[in-house]
Scaffold this motif. Structure first.
Motif, mmCIF file in Angstrom:
data_model
loop_
_atom_site.group_PDB
_atom_site.id
_atom_site.type_symbol
_atom_site.label_atom_id
_atom_site.label_comp_id
_atom_site.label_asym_id
_atom_site.label_seq_id
_atom_site.Cartn_x
_atom_site.Cartn_y
_atom_site.Cartn_z
ATOM 1 N N GLU A 3 0.815 -1.212 0.000
ATOM 2 C CA GLU A 3 0.000 0.000 0.000
ATOM 3 C C GLU A 3 0.852 1.268 0.000
ATOM 4 O OE1 GLU A 3 -3.683 1.503 -0.487
ATOM 5 O OE2 GLU A 3 -3.198 -0.616 -0.334
ATOM 6 N N GLY A 4 1.915 1.283 0.783
ATOM 7 C CA GLY A 4 2.778 2.464 0.849
ATOM 8 C C GLY A 4 3.424 2.792 -0.486
ATOM 9 N N LEU A 5 3.829 1.773 -1.225
ATOM 10 C CA LEU A 5 4.435 1.985 -2.543
ATOM 11 C C LEU A 5 3.404 2.551 -3.515
ATOM 12 C CD1 LEU A 5 6.754 1.773 -4.553
ATOM 13 C CD2 LEU A 5 6.121 -0.626 -4.903
ATOM 14 N N LYS A 6 2.196 1.993 -3.502
ATOM 15 C CA LYS A 6 1.143 2.508 -4.390
ATOM 16 C C LYS A 6 0.838 3.965 -4.065
ATOM 17 C CE LYS A 6 -1.844 -0.793 -3.590
ATOM 18 N NZ LYS A 6 -3.041 -1.635 -3.615
ATOM 19 N N ARG A 7 0.739 4.293 -2.790
ATOM 20 C CA ARG A 7 0.464 5.681 -2.391
ATOM 21 C C ARG A 7 1.577 6.606 -2.879
ATOM 22 N NH1 ARG A 7 -2.673 6.723 2.949
ATOM 23 N NH2 ARG A 7 -4.112 4.990 2.961
ATOM 24 N N SER A 8 2.814 6.153 -2.738
ATOM 25 C CA SER A 8 3.955 6.963 -3.167
ATOM 26 C C SER A 8 3.916 7.204 -4.680
ATOM 27 C CB SER A 8 5.258 6.269 -2.771
ATOM 28 O OG SER A 8 6.361 6.995 -3.245
ATOM 29 N N TYR A 41 9.695 7.904 -10.435
ATOM 30 C CA TYR A 41 9.209 6.646 -11.014
ATOM 31 C C TYR A 41 9.178 6.695 -12.536
ATOM 32 C CZ TYR A 41 7.858 5.613 -6.268
ATOM 33 O OH TYR A 41 7.892 5.386 -4.922
ATOM 34 N N ARG A 42 9.259 5.514 -13.110
ATOM 35 C CA ARG A 42 9.138 5.355 -14.558
ATOM 36 C C ARG A 42 8.354 4.068 -14.801
ATOM 37 N NH1 ARG A 42 14.514 5.380 -17.618
ATOM 38 N NH2 ARG A 42 14.669 3.221 -16.986
ATOM 39 N N ILE A 43 7.386 4.161 -15.714
ATOM 40 C CA ILE A 43 6.597 3.000 -16.121
ATOM 41 C C ILE A 43 7.002 2.674 -17.555
ATOM 42 C CG2 ILE A 43 4.271 2.031 -16.367
ATOM 43 C CD1 ILE A 43 4.812 3.210 -13.567
ATOM 44 N N GLU A 44 7.376 1.425 -17.800
ATOM 45 C CA GLU A 44 7.786 1.000 -19.138
ATOM 46 C C GLU A 44 6.769 0.008 -19.683
ATOM 47 O OE1 GLU A 44 11.695 -0.626 -18.792
ATOM 48 O OE2 GLU A 44 12.583 1.291 -18.208
ATOM 49 N N THR A 80 -0.238 -2.848 -11.189
ATOM 50 C CA THR A 80 0.743 -2.377 -12.166
ATOM 51 C C THR A 80 0.052 -1.838 -13.408
ATOM 52 O OG1 THR A 80 2.270 -4.055 -11.357
ATOM 53 C CG2 THR A 80 2.816 -3.031 -13.454
ATOM 54 N N TYR A 81 -0.938 -2.567 -13.910
ATOM 55 C CA TYR A 81 -1.679 -2.124 -15.088
ATOM 56 C C TYR A 81 -2.445 -0.830 -14.800
ATOM 57 C CZ TYR A 81 -5.031 -1.935 -18.862
ATOM 58 O OH TYR A 81 -5.777 -1.497 -19.914
ATOM 59 N N LEU A 82 -3.063 -0.719 -13.630
ATOM 60 C CA LEU A 82 -3.823 0.481 -13.285
ATOM 61 C C LEU A 82 -2.908 1.704 -13.173
ATOM 62 C CD1 LEU A 82 -6.291 -1.023 -10.661
ATOM 63 C CD2 LEU A 82 -6.782 -0.383 -13.033
ATOM 64 N N ILE A 83 -1.727 1.516 -12.609
ATOM 65 C CA ILE A 83 -0.767 2.619 -12.505
ATOM 66 C C ILE A 83 -0.280 3.016 -13.901
ATOM 67 C CG2 ILE A 83 1.547 3.240 -11.684
ATOM 68 C CD1 ILE A 83 0.891 1.489 -9.176
ATOM 69 N N TYR A 84 0.014 2.026 -14.725
ATOM 70 C CA TYR A 84 0.429 2.302 -16.109
ATOM 71 C C TYR A 84 -0.655 3.107 -16.837
ATOM 72 C CZ TYR A 84 0.345 1.435 -21.103
ATOM 73 O OH TYR A 84 0.224 1.596 -22.463
ATOM 74 N N THR A 85 -1.901 2.678 -16.717
ATOM 75 C CA THR A 85 -3.011 3.361 -17.387
ATOM 76 C C THR A 85 -3.140 4.800 -16.897
ATOM 77 O OG1 THR A 85 -4.166 1.261 -17.638
ATOM 78 C CG2 THR A 85 -5.482 3.248 -17.899
ATOM 79 N N PRO A 99 -6.834 6.558 -6.888
ATOM 80 C CA PRO A 99 -7.604 5.998 -5.779
ATOM 81 C C PRO A 99 -7.292 6.646 -4.430
ATOM 82 C CG PRO A 99 -5.888 4.477 -6.459
ATOM 83 C CD PRO A 99 -5.884 5.604 -7.437
ATOM 84 N N TYR A 100 -6.256 7.467 -4.361
ATOM 85 C CA TYR A 100 -5.876 8.088 -3.098
ATOM 86 C C TYR A 100 -6.245 9.566 -3.041
ATOM 87 C CZ TYR A 100 -3.483 3.716 -2.661
ATOM 88 O OH TYR A 100 -3.225 2.374 -2.605
ATOM 89 N N LYS A 101 -6.936 10.055 -4.052
ATOM 90 C CA LYS A 101 -7.368 11.456 -4.038
ATOM 91 C C LYS A 101 -8.674 11.520 -3.255
ATOM 92 C CE LYS A 101 -8.130 15.464 -6.886
ATOM 93 N NZ LYS A 101 -8.120 16.006 -8.228
#
Length: 159
Positions: A3-8, A41-44, A80-85, A99-101
């Motif tokens: 959860e902490g990583l997703k929030r970051s 961060y970088r998403i590839e 991962t897919y949701l963050i990429y999108t 989701p954290y707003k």
């Protein structure tokens, strides 16, 4: 993904511009995919898999922290897919889901709820083994009250 990583990641996404660029093989010069860079961060997107990378100052490079196989026709809605999108949509100027707003009150409520849940799960790891469940609940509720008080104080200072 924790959860902490997703929030970051979502915080960095919300507070930085997203730079879209091509991934080009340095030897063959073939196009290998797209990357979206924001904050640390970088998403590839490598067409059949997505990688989330984080910048580490010690090695002065992006390091792979999460990877998922991905097929556009059969994409599962994993983190991962949701963050990429979200990164792709922000880069293209489209709205994206964060989701954290939440409002400050909702954030405090969500954080204290998560805290209590985590503490109940981990109580055996940090509270005395001979403490009754009722005593454990009292201690955790006091800790939760202290957290709530400090979070409200934090958000009051930000005005």
């Amino acid at each position: 993904m924790k959860e902490g990583l997703k929030r970051s990641i979502y915080h960095e996404l919300a507070t930085h511009d997203v730079v879209k660029s091509d991934i080009i093989d340095r030897f063959t010069k073939f196009h290998r995919g797209l990357q979206y860079t924001f904050g640390q961060y970088r998403i590839e997107n490598h067409y059949d898999y997505i990688i989330i990378c984080e910048y580490y100052k010690g090695v002065e490079s992006f390091v792979n922290i999460k990877e998922t196989i991905w097929d556009e026709d059969d994409s599962e809605q994993d983190d991962t897919y949701l963050i990429y999108t979200a990164a792709k949509n922000k880069a293209e100027g489209k709205p994206y889901t964060d989701p954290y707003k939440m409002s400050k009150d909702a954030t405090v409520k969500d954080s204290t709820k998560r805290f209590k849940s985590m503490m109940l799960q981990k109580a055996r790891d940090f509270l005395p083994y001979d403490m009754s469940r009722n005593e454990q609940l009292k201690v955790i509720n006091k800790m939760k009250s202290f957290l709530t008080h400090n979070l409200k104080k934090h958000y009051t200072k930000q005005k």
